[in-house]
Design an enzyme around this catalytic site. Sequence first.
Site, PDB file in Angstrom:
ATOM      1  N   ASN A 143       0.807  -1.223   0.000  1.00 38.14           N
ATOM      2  CA  ASN A 143       0.000   0.000   0.000  1.00 38.14           C
ATOM      3  C   ASN A 143       0.842   1.276   0.000  1.00 38.14           C
ATOM      4  O   ASN A 143       0.307   2.372   0.062  1.00 38.14           O
ATOM      5  CB  ASN A 143      -1.002  -0.002   1.152  1.00 38.14           C
ATOM      6  CG  ASN A 143      -0.334  -0.015   2.512  1.00 38.14           C
ATOM      7  OD1 ASN A 143       0.866  -0.220   2.619  1.00 38.14           O
ATOM      8  ND2 ASN A 143      -1.110   0.183   3.553  1.00 38.14           N
ATOM      9  N   CYS A 144       2.149   1.141  -0.110  1.00 40.02           N
ATOM     10  CA  CYS A 144       3.049   2.300  -0.174  1.00 40.02           C
ATOM     11  C   CYS A 144       2.999   2.889  -1.585  1.00 40.02           C
ATOM     12  O   CYS A 144       3.205   2.174  -2.571  1.00 40.02           O
ATOM     13  CB  CYS A 144       4.474   1.853   0.167  1.00 40.02           C
ATOM     14  SG  CYS A 144       5.729   3.103  -0.148  1.00 40.02           S
TER      15      CYS A 144
END
Length: 124
Positions: free
Chosen positions: A14-15
């Site tokens: 999710n970065c």
Amino acid sequence: MAENSSFIIYGIKNCDTVKKARRWLEDNDVEARFHDYRVDGLDETLIQTLIDKQGWEALLNTRGTTWRKLDESVRAACDNAESAKALMLDHPAVIKRPFLLAASGQSLLGFKPESYAQFVAEVK
């Protein structure tokens, strides 16, 4: 493109920066296996490999939210490779990402399109 299938990109799915790096690899037909620290795990051997490649200071993301949320005493105690390794094992999100590793052992930390282009060309 079999010669490029020997890349591993380490990070957290999710970065945003990891997403950009993965998209760049895909758009440029570079095969890379993704290793998510949270899903695929993180152990002392892997952390030591990353530290050996880039150094603990470079790996420690002191500008991120995870670092800033840590107690001041924890941050102050993180002043050498062993304490940094322990912190990274406890808080994988404190590791700077993405970390791109080639089968040859060469590595690249962070993401910039021009850096990836040069790295992939050199490692081929």
